[in-house]
Write an enzyme that holds these catalytic residues in place. Structure first.
Site, PDB file in Angstrom:
ATOM      1  N   ARG A 139      -3.374  -0.574   5.390  1.00 52.08           N
ATOM      2  CA  ARG A 139      -3.985  -1.632   4.574  1.00 52.08           C
ATOM      3  C   ARG A 139      -3.104  -2.849   4.343  1.00 52.08           C
ATOM      4  O   ARG A 139      -3.565  -3.980   4.517  1.00 52.08           O
ATOM      5  CB  ARG A 139      -4.436  -1.037   3.223  1.00 52.08           C
ATOM      6  CG  ARG A 139      -5.554  -0.022   3.356  1.00 52.08           C
ATOM      7  CD  ARG A 139      -5.716   0.779   2.074  1.00 52.08           C
ATOM      8  NE  ARG A 139      -4.526   1.586   1.807  1.00 52.08           N
ATOM      9  CZ  ARG A 139      -4.316   2.289   0.704  1.00 52.08           C
ATOM     10  NH1 ARG A 139      -5.223   2.252  -0.267  1.00 52.08           N
ATOM     11  NH2 ARG A 139      -3.228   3.008   0.567  1.00 52.08           N
ATOM     12  N   CYS A 166       0.862  -1.193   0.000  1.00 48.81           N
ATOM     13  CA  CYS A 166       0.000   0.000   0.000  1.00 48.81           C
ATOM     14  C   CYS A 166       0.895   1.239   0.000  1.00 48.81           C
ATOM     15  O   CYS A 166       2.076   1.143  -0.366  1.00 48.81           O
ATOM     16  CB  CYS A 166      -0.985  -0.022   1.163  1.00 48.81           C
ATOM     17  SG  CYS A 166      -0.234   0.024   2.804  1.00 48.81           S
ATOM     18  N   ASP A 194      -8.455   4.015   1.616  1.00 47.35           N
ATOM     19  CA  ASP A 194      -7.409   4.165   2.624  1.00 47.35           C
ATOM     20  C   ASP A 194      -8.013   4.634   3.953  1.00 47.35           C
ATOM     21  O   ASP A 194      -8.460   5.777   4.069  1.00 47.35           O
ATOM     22  CB  ASP A 194      -6.375   5.179   2.130  1.00 47.35           C
ATOM     23  CG  ASP A 194      -5.115   5.140   2.960  1.00 47.35           C
ATOM     24  OD1 ASP A 194      -5.185   4.708   4.128  1.00 47.35           O
ATOM     25  OD2 ASP A 194      -4.066   5.534   2.445  1.00 47.35           O
TER      26      ASP A 194
HETATM   27  P1  4NP Z   1      -1.765   2.870   4.124  1.00 50.21           P
HETATM   28  O1  4NP Z   1      -2.362   4.244   4.710  1.00 50.21           O
HETATM   29  O2  4NP Z   1      -1.237   3.188   2.744  1.00 50.21           O
HETATM   30  O3  4NP Z   1      -2.958   1.950   4.089  1.00 50.21           O
HETATM   31  O4  4NP Z   1      -0.695   2.430   5.080  1.00 50.21           O
HETATM   32  C1  4NP Z   1      -1.619   5.440   4.818  1.00 50.21           C
HETATM   33  C2  4NP Z   1      -0.924   5.684   5.966  1.00 50.21           C
HETATM   34  C3  4NP Z   1      -0.245   6.884   6.107  1.00 50.21           C
HETATM   35  C4  4NP Z   1      -0.279   7.823   5.084  1.00 50.21           C
HETATM   36  C5  4NP Z   1      -0.978   7.553   3.932  1.00 50.21           C
HETATM   37  C6  4NP Z   1      -1.641   6.364   3.796  1.00 50.21           C
HETATM   38  N1  4NP Z   1       0.376   9.063   5.256  1.00 50.21           N
HETATM   39  O5  4NP Z   1       0.121   9.983   4.447  1.00 50.21           O
HETATM   40  O6  4NP Z   1       1.185   9.221   6.189  1.00 50.21           O
END
Ligand code: 4NP
Length: 147
Positions: free
Chosen positions: A15, A9, A120
Site C-alpha cells: 500500500r 503501511c 491490505d
Molecule cells: P503492506 O502489505 O502493509 O500494504 O505492505 C503487507 C505486506 C506484507 C505483509 C503484511 C502486509 N506480511 O505479513 O509480510
C-alpha cells in the site's frame, strides 16, 4: 509550495509504495517517501503483483525499496500518512516528546470513497481495488495541499 510527505503501511511492499508511486507521478514537485511499521521486508522492492497492477496504470514502483519507519521520520516530514488504524497507532507510539507533525489516514482525504482504511491487498489479493482507493485519496490529498 513543496511538502515532504511520508506514506506508511505495515510491510512497505504494497500500500505505501503504491501511494508513494501514485503521488510522485501526480505531484512530482513534492518530496515523497514511504516506510513500513514492521521490519519484515526491509530492502525488498514492492510486491510483484502490486508492481504489475500499478504498472498497468502507468505507475512505476520498481526503484522503491522497503525500509522501516523510525522516530526520526517525525522530523524529516511535514505530513505522515497511514493506511489503517494499526499503522496510525504504531506510528504514534514512536512520536518524540514535543513533536507535532500531523499523522493522518490516507482515507481522510477522500471521505466520499466510503471506507476508513485501505484494506491490505497482501491479504485480500485485491490489488486493483487498493489502487482505486489510493488514487482517489491521493487526488484528495493533492487538492488539500493546494488549498
Ligand atoms: P503492506 O502489505 O502493509 O500494504 O505492505 C503487507 C505486506 C506484507 C505483509 C503484511 C502486509 N506480511 O505479513 O509480510
Amino acid at each position: 509550495m513543496t511538502h515532504r510527505i511520508l506514506f506508511v503501511c505495515l510491510g512497505n511492499i504494497c500500500r505505501s509504495p503504491a501511494a508513494e508511486g501514485v503521488f510522485r507521478t501526480r505531484a512530482p514537485h513534492h518530496t515523497t517517501d514511504s516506510a513500513g511499521t514492521s521490519r519484515w521486508h526491509i530492502g525488498e522492492p514492492p510486491y510483484g503483483p502490486m508492481q504489475k497492477a500499478a504498472q498497468s496504470r502507468g505507475i512505476k514502483l520498481d526503484d522503491l525499496r522497503a525500509r522501516q519507519f523510525t522516530a526520526a521520520d517525525f522530523d524529516g516530514f511535514d505530513l505522515i500518512i497511514g493506511m489503517d488504524a494499526d499503522n496510525i497507532a504504531n506510528i504514534e507510539a514512536l512520536r518524540p516528546v514535543g513533536n507535532e507533525t500531523p499523522v493522518r489516514l490516507l482515507t481522510d482525504f477522500a471521505s466520499h470513497i466510503g471506507t476508513d482504511h485501505v484494506p491490505d491487498p497482501y491479504y485480500t489479493r485485491d490489488f486493483d481495488g487498493a489502487l482505486d482507493l489510493i488514487e482517489a485519496a491521493v487526488e484528495g490529498l493533492d487538492a488539500h495541499l493546494r488549498s
